[in-house]
Design a protein around this motif. Structure first.
Motif, mmCIF file in Angstrom:
data_model
loop_
_atom_site.group_PDB
_atom_site.id
_atom_site.type_symbol
_atom_site.label_atom_id
_atom_site.label_comp_id
_atom_site.label_asym_id
_atom_site.label_seq_id
_atom_site.Cartn_x
_atom_site.Cartn_y
_atom_site.Cartn_z
ATOM 1 N N ILE A 127 0.832 -1.204 0.000
ATOM 2 C CA ILE A 127 0.000 0.000 0.000
ATOM 3 C C ILE A 127 0.864 1.250 0.000
ATOM 4 C CG2 ILE A 127 -1.722 1.295 1.337
ATOM 5 C CD1 ILE A 127 -2.681 -1.414 2.437
ATOM 6 N N ILE A 128 2.007 1.201 0.689
ATOM 7 C CA ILE A 128 2.916 2.343 0.779
ATOM 8 C C ILE A 128 4.333 1.867 0.446
ATOM 9 C CG2 ILE A 128 1.489 3.430 2.544
ATOM 10 C CD1 ILE A 128 3.737 2.616 4.564
ATOM 11 N N ASP A 129 5.236 2.843 0.316
ATOM 12 C CA ASP A 129 6.636 2.508 0.071
ATOM 13 C C ASP A 129 7.514 3.046 1.190
ATOM 14 O OD1 ASP A 129 9.010 1.694 -1.006
ATOM 15 O OD2 ASP A 129 9.084 3.231 -2.561
ATOM 16 N N LYS A 130 7.974 4.297 1.091
ATOM 17 C CA LYS A 130 8.925 4.843 2.061
ATOM 18 C C LYS A 130 8.288 5.737 3.111
ATOM 19 C CE LYS A 130 12.732 4.733 -1.267
ATOM 20 N NZ LYS A 130 13.733 5.560 -2.008
ATOM 21 N N GLN A 131 7.073 6.235 2.842
ATOM 22 C CA GLN A 131 6.418 7.112 3.796
ATOM 23 C C GLN A 131 4.909 7.030 3.617
ATOM 24 O OE1 GLN A 131 7.814 11.101 3.088
ATOM 25 N NE2 GLN A 131 7.345 11.043 0.914
ATOM 26 N N THR A 132 4.190 7.568 4.585
ATOM 27 C CA THR A 132 2.743 7.461 4.543
ATOM 28 C C THR A 132 2.088 8.545 5.370
ATOM 29 O OG1 THR A 132 0.845 5.992 4.983
ATOM 30 C CG2 THR A 132 2.672 5.895 6.524
ATOM 31 N N ASN A 133 0.853 8.844 5.050
ATOM 32 C CA ASN A 133 -0.042 9.630 5.884
ATOM 33 C C ASN A 133 -1.289 8.779 6.096
ATOM 34 O OD1 ASN A 133 1.026 12.571 6.240
ATOM 35 N ND2 ASN A 133 1.408 12.076 4.079
ATOM 36 N N PHE A 134 -1.577 8.430 7.357
ATOM 37 C CA PHE A 134 -2.735 7.589 7.638
ATOM 38 C C PHE A 134 -3.557 8.198 8.765
ATOM 39 C CE2 PHE A 134 0.464 6.050 10.598
ATOM 40 C CZ PHE A 134 -0.244 5.723 11.755
ATOM 41 N N LEU A 135 -4.758 7.677 8.948
ATOM 42 C CA LEU A 135 -5.669 8.210 9.950
ATOM 43 C C LEU A 135 -5.813 7.238 11.110
ATOM 44 C CD1 LEU A 135 -7.594 10.593 10.589
ATOM 45 C CD2 LEU A 135 -9.434 9.203 9.597
ATOM 46 N N ALA A 136 -5.693 7.758 12.334
ATOM 47 C CA ALA A 136 -5.928 6.975 13.547
ATOM 48 C C ALA A 136 -6.989 7.689 14.375
ATOM 49 C CB ALA A 136 -4.635 6.806 14.337
ATOM 50 N N VAL A 137 -7.308 7.129 15.526
ATOM 51 C CA VAL A 137 -8.392 7.669 16.342
ATOM 52 C C VAL A 137 -8.087 9.084 16.843
ATOM 53 C CG1 VAL A 137 -7.502 6.673 18.490
ATOM 54 C CG2 VAL A 137 -9.953 7.104 18.258
#
Length: 269
Positions: free
Chosen positions: A99-109
């Motif tokens: 889904i990602i490679d070297k970095q990500t922006n994801f959502l948590a609570v």
């Protein structure tokens, strides 16, 4: 090639990850087949005698505005607040899935999180929320780093009965209703040694990501260490690192850094 596999709702595929001994069951739930509203099922999977065994369970889900969404459950089966080591493990999981490679922006609570991951996928730097307020409870510090934490400075931490003393604080009149994670810290000079009693698990864990983050910030405030700081932390399950900037009032650019490793995978009957 994406590392994905179909999920049978009756035999969902799971992955076991650990970050400095803080361990989790992870499930790719982008197809929404896992029945996560069944608290008893989540609790059973986290049980160390009758299930997979873990400090918590996480679902990786689709989100229209982020790379993915992290849904975290405590070992007791209930939805939990932010888990720092869990956040690092789910980033490694997302890389494993392609889904990602070297970095990500994801959502948590507790909101959006940025993270970067090593080429091999076994070391993750996770940005935590900014912290604007730290209060006192007697000699201890109380703050929220995505989850609520109590930080007490002690000596002879290795010999301490963390379960007994942590449970007493977590269940006292002040904290019993909402619960709090209780951290004990000993300053070793070149690093901090931390042990944590976690609510939801209701036991000591080998590591707590939001906990060591809270400890690093509380000690920086206690010792009036301002500017950009890096704190090395020893936990029962290994070593973690917390970086941040403290201007004397608030903490920004807070990063929790450490290992995140796939242990095994299988199907749930």
């Amino acid at each position: 090639m994406l590392n994905t596999r179909p999920t049978d709702p009756l035999r969902p595929h799971f992955y076991k990850y650990q970050g400095a001994g803080n361990d989790f069951v992870l499930i790719d739930n982008r197809n929404q087949t896992f029945q996560y509203r069944d608290n008893n099922l989540v609790h059973q999977l986290c049980d160390r005698r009758f299930g997979v065994g873990a400090d918590g369970l996480m679902l990786l889900q689709n989100h229209s505005e982020y790379d993915f969404e992290m849904l975290y459950f405590n070992a007791d089966g209930n939805l939990g607040s932010m888990c720092g080591n869990g956040g690092r493990c789910i980033v490694a999981f997302a890389k494993h899935l392609g889904i990602i490679d070297k970095q990500t922006n994801f959502l948590a609570v507790d909101g959006p999180h940025y993270a970067k991951i090593s080429e091999k996928g076994n070391w993750v730097d996770l940005q935590m929320i900014d912290v604007h307020t730290i209060s006192r409870d007697g000699e201890a510090y109380v703050l929220n780093t995505g989850s609520p934490h109590y930080v007490a400075q002690v000596t002879a931490l290795k010999e301490m009965d963390v379960f007994k003393q942590g449970s007493e604080i977590r269940n006292n009149a002040t904290y019993k209703k909402e619960g709090i994670n209780v951290n004990f810290v000993e300053d070793k000079g070149d690093h901090l040694f931390v042990r944590t009693f976690e609510r939801g698990v209701e036991d000591e864990t080998f590591a707590c990501g939001t906990g060591v983050t809270a400890v690093a910030l509380a000690i920086a405030k206690d010792q009036e260490k301002t500017g950009s700081q890096v704190t090395e932390i020893e936990v029962l399950g290994g070593n973690l690192r917390v970086g941040f900037h403290y201007d004397g009032q608030e903490f920004t650019k807070v990063f929790l850094c450490g290992p995140a490793e796939l242990v095994f995978e299988g199907n749930i009957r």
